[in-house]
Design a protein around this motif. Structure first.
Motif, PDB file in Angstrom:
ATOM      1  N   GLY A   1      17.082  23.548  -0.332  1.00  0.00           N
ATOM      2  CA  GLY A   1      17.671  24.568  -1.187  1.00  0.00           C
ATOM      3  C   GLY A   1      18.711  23.973  -2.138  1.00  0.00           C
ATOM      4  O   GLY A   1      19.143  22.823  -1.995  1.00  0.00           O
ATOM      5  N   GLN A   2      19.123  24.810  -3.096  1.00  0.00           N
ATOM      6  CA  GLN A   2      20.114  24.397  -4.081  1.00  0.00           C
ATOM      7  C   GLN A   2      21.265  25.401  -4.075  1.00  0.00           C
ATOM      8  O   GLN A   2      21.042  26.609  -3.914  1.00  0.00           O
ATOM      9  N   TRP A   3      22.484  24.940  -4.256  1.00  0.00           N
ATOM     10  CA  TRP A   3      23.642  25.822  -4.288  1.00  0.00           C
ATOM     11  C   TRP A   3      24.746  25.187  -5.116  1.00  0.00           C
ATOM     12  O   TRP A   3      24.798  23.966  -5.278  1.00  0.00           O
TER      13      TRP A   3
ATOM     14  N   THR B   1      26.318  30.279  -6.208  1.00  0.00           N
ATOM     15  CA  THR B   1      24.946  30.514  -6.642  1.00  0.00           C
ATOM     16  C   THR B   1      24.007  29.818  -5.661  1.00  0.00           C
ATOM     17  O   THR B   1      24.158  28.622  -5.385  1.00  0.00           O
TER      18      THR B   1
ATOM     19  N   LYS C   1      19.966  29.141  -4.167  1.00  0.00           N
ATOM     20  CA  LYS C   1      18.511  29.168  -4.250  1.00  0.00           C
ATOM     21  C   LYS C   1      17.984  28.540  -2.960  1.00  0.00           C
ATOM     22  O   LYS C   1      18.005  27.320  -2.798  1.00  0.00           O
TER      23      LYS C   1
ATOM     24  N   ALA D   1      20.154  27.616   2.076  1.00  0.00           N
ATOM     25  CA  ALA D   1      20.461  26.525   1.159  1.00  0.00           C
ATOM     26  C   ALA D   1      21.673  25.717   1.595  1.00  0.00           C
ATOM     27  O   ALA D   1      21.793  24.536   1.252  1.00  0.00           O
TER      28      ALA D   1
ATOM     29  N   ARG E   1      17.127  34.557  -0.113  1.00  0.00           N
ATOM     30  CA  ARG E   1      16.650  34.813  -1.466  1.00  0.00           C
ATOM     31  C   ARG E   1      17.684  34.284  -2.454  1.00  0.00           C
ATOM     32  O   ARG E   1      18.840  34.039  -2.091  1.00  0.00           O
ATOM     33  N   GLU E   2      17.237  34.132  -3.693  1.00  0.00           N
ATOM     34  CA  GLU E   2      18.159  33.689  -4.725  1.00  0.00           C
ATOM     35  C   GLU E   2      19.211  34.772  -4.956  1.00  0.00           C
ATOM     36  O   GLU E   2      18.894  35.955  -5.047  1.00  0.00           O
TER      37      GLU E   2
ATOM     38  N   GLU F   1      23.709  35.511  -6.191  1.00  0.00           N
ATOM     39  CA  GLU F   1      25.070  35.084  -6.492  1.00  0.00           C
ATOM     40  C   GLU F   1      26.006  35.935  -5.658  1.00  0.00           C
ATOM     41  O   GLU F   1      25.871  37.160  -5.622  1.00  0.00           O
TER      42      GLU F   1
END
Length: 692
Positions: free
Chosen positions: A168-170, A184, A186, A217, A249-250, A252
């Motif tokens: 994942g990305q954050w 944020t 993903k 993530a 889930r994606e 913010e």
């Protein structure tokens, strides 16, 4: 294609081939197929047609091409004829292996299929071929196979899905104002493959469906480390951290919130009267003003507090998520200035030194309060003008229109009509034309006393009778039940009110309605409080059952005392004069005079005389003095009531049937048409209908 094939239909050519293979009990690749019609899906289901093929086993087609007919003895072979397929099926038992039907005793090539996530091998020689594909690891007899492999019945086949994983990305971002820290996210995922079921085939490539498992993530430890790196130390939201570390889930999400600085409160002037844009007008000392065209929203008497200055208050500093203080802005101040007819005390309070309408104006940090002593309203009182409320006299040149209110401490004169409106005044009311569907109240609190007096009189009588009846029932029940008998007096009172004294709840509600919103001194407050207590005591069956004979006696005494006080109010001032009234309520502490056509379906309550030069048809009159009416009731029998205080006189030039005359407690129903009637009480207290 040689004769002997079968004709098969399907949604697609592939489906038709699978059906033909099942009917002929061979593998699809062992068929010779001729496509008659490839079929069509059509457009939105229109024009759809099935695929059509003709198929037969490949070995029969080969025999036919070489001239070796398997159905003819000796054809194609010298020693032993090949038995007919139908004959073999008829004479040999059929064995079921998985989903494939085999003829017992007849060896077929090996084939493989997938069912319920397992690979199965059937048949004999030559061996079947399995291709693992890109998503699976294939083990044959516990040996990992790199490419395609030949398998036979009895081999141990194991298939393991390959695992694909994406991290994942954050990213954590602190806002430019330092008040929020936003994360944020993903999420990543872990993908495996589920083996799909497949039909038997001699060459089988394994196919699968992806199965994804979402991976968070960021971990709590990673997130806390990043918060520490960016020095986010204030307002961290633990619940937001938990959500961020479990997000699938994606999204913010704000994980920390600072404290915005509390703004200061500027110095301001709080007006204690109603203002509007139309009422504000900055006036210089040299400018001449026509006060008659002013739109009035409020008025004041001498000594009234008009405005109060609220001093400025400093704000409170805030805090960023990184722990830095945020200073608030400086507050602004304002000056309260006395204008005409006002006085400012200690720079904080503005009071009226004259009677009139207060007006506010502002100039360069100053708030100025003036008193305008004149009110002449030209035109109609409508939505454009707003309600008129003034401590003094009001002169209206036009009409008072629907839903509007006119309230004055002194007299009100109206040049037009009053339609579905309310006019209240401490003085008198003069209407040059008509009053339709409206409420007129003249004389201020005196008119309320005059209106409440007949209601209080009826209440006193009803309460007294209820008290006597309840006491008699209570005594009778105790005599029958003995000294130890427990009696529910409240239940008896409730039954009496429900069956015999049904007017009591409505009378109590009417008194409370008459006194609602009234203002005045201690005596007026007694009347208002009495109305509330009676309405509460008789408002519900449960409240009525909570009464007893002692409480009834107290209420009856209080009501009688207040009724006597109301009768002593002198009918001075508070007069009403108008031309015509329809569906209206008229209350006056003085007299009421109707100079035109008369009144229809109207209620009049007055402490003085009533003079109607026209017709009074439908409705009621409650007067503290004499009543004169030219014509009462109607030929159609409209129900009409005329009631005066004891010792007063009712005069009518003509009275129609179904009219009721009441003097004090004496009531007379008029059943026949009467002319030149004068009703009064004789020395014995009986009502006499004389002639004048």
């Amino acid at each position: 294609m040689a004769a002997g094939g079968i004709r098969v239909e399907g949604k697609t050519v592939e489906e038709a081939i699978r059906r033909a293979a099942g009917l002929l009990e061979v593998l699809p690749e062992e068929l010779m197929v001729e496509v008659i019609d490839a079929g069509s899906q059509g457009f939105l289901g229109i024009g759809r047609r099935p695929a059509v093929i003709v198929a037969r086993p490949a070995r029969e087609a080969t025999a036919a091409e070489t001239g070796d007919d398997p159905g003819v003895p000796g054809a194609g072979q010298e020693d032993e004829p090949e038995p007919d397929l139908e004959a073999v099926v008829a004479t040999k038992p059929v064995l079921e292996t998985g989903t494939v039907m085999e003829l017992a005793g007849e060896e077929r090539p090996a084939y493989a299929w997938v069912e319920a996530g397992q690979v199965h091998i059937g048949g004999g020689e030559p061996p079947a071929t399995i291709i693992p594909g890109n998503h699976f690891e294939l083990y044959v007899n516990d040996r990992l196979i790199a490419g395609e492999v030949a398998v036979r019945a009895g081999d141990t086949i194991t298939v393991k899905p390959r695992v694909e994983q994406k991290d994942g990305q954050w990213k954590l971002t602190v806002a430019s104002d330092g008040l929020t820290a936003k994360l944020t996210i993903k999420p990543g995922y872990e993908r495996t493959w589920k083996l799909k079921d497949q039909f038997p085939a001699s060459r089988l490539e394994l196919k699968g469906e992806p199965v994804d498992v979402v991976l968070p993530a960021v971990t709590r430890e990673e997130l806390l480390a990043e918060l520490n790196r960016q020095q986010v130390v204030y307002g961290v939201d633990e619940e937001a951290l938990r959500q961020a570390c479990t997000a699938t889930r994606e999204m913010e999400i704000v994980v920390a919130r600072g404290q915005a600085p509390q703004p200061p409160e500027d110095g301001r002037v709080e007006c204690l009267f109603c203002t509007s844009e139309m009422a504000k007008k900055e006036v210089s000392e040299e400018e001449r003003v026509d006060y008659r065209e002013m739109v009035v929203r409020a008025s004041a008497a001498v000594g009234d507090l008009l405005a109060v200055k609220i001093p400025p208050r400093p704000g409170k500093p805030g805090m960023t998520v990184t722990g830095k203080a945020i200073p608030p802005p400086e507050p602004k101040d304002v000056e309260l200035v006395a204008g005409k007819g006002t006085e400012v005390i200690d720079g904080q309070r503005c009071v009226a030194t004259a009677e009139g309408r207060p007006q506010l104006s502002q100039r360069k940090g100053k708030v100025i309060i003036d008193i305008i002593p004149v009110l002449v309203h030209r035109g109609d009182v409508d939505l454009a003008s707003g309600n008129l409320k003034f401590k003094g006299c009001i002169n209206i040149t036009g009409n008072v229109t629907e839903t509007m209110q006119v309230v004055a401490s002194q007299d009100v004169e109206i040049g037009g009509d009053v339609t579905q409106a309310t006019v209240r005044t401490g003085g008198s009311i003069f209407i040059r034309h008509n009053c339709i569907g409206s409420l007129l109240v003249a004389g201020g609190i005196k008119s309320i006393y005059q209106s409440a007096e007949p209601v209080l009189t009826d209440l006193a009588q009803q309460l007294s009778l209820l008290q006597v009846a309840a006491g008699q029932l209570e005594q009778g029940a105790r005599r029958q039940g003995g000294a130890a008998y427990s009696l529910n007096t409240g239940y008896l009172i409730g039954a009496l009110v429900e069956n015999k004294f049904k007017k009591l709840p409505s009378l109590a509600a009417r008194l409370e309605q008459l006194t609602r919103g009234a203002e005045g001194g201690p005596e007026e407050q007694k009347l208002i409080q009495l109305g509330r207590e009676l309405a509460r005591a008789f408002g519900t069956p449960a409240a009525i059952q909570g009464l007893d004979t002692v409480k009834l006696a107290q209420m009856a005494a209080a009501v009688e005392e207040m009724a006597a006080y109301c009768r002593e109010i002198p009918p001075e001032g508070g007069n009403i004069t108008l031309s015509y009234a329809l569906n209206s309520k008229i209350q006056a502490s003085g007299w009421v005079k109707v100079t035109g056509r008369g009144c229809f379906n109207t209620e009049i309550v007055t402490g003085g005389k009533v003079e109607i030069q026209g017709v009074f048809r439908g409705g009621s009159i409650y007067a503290g003095d004499d009543v004169y009416i030219k014509e009462t009731g109607s030929s159609g029998g409209a129900k009409t009531l005329v009631r005066v205080a004891e010792g007063r006189v009712i005069k009518a030039s003509k009275i129609w049937p179904n009219c009721t005359l009441q003097i004090g407690k004496r009531i007379r129903q008029i059943d026949n048409e009467e002319n030149q009637v004068m009703a009064y009480l004789n020395s014995e207290g009986d009502m006499i209908l004389g002639i004048f």
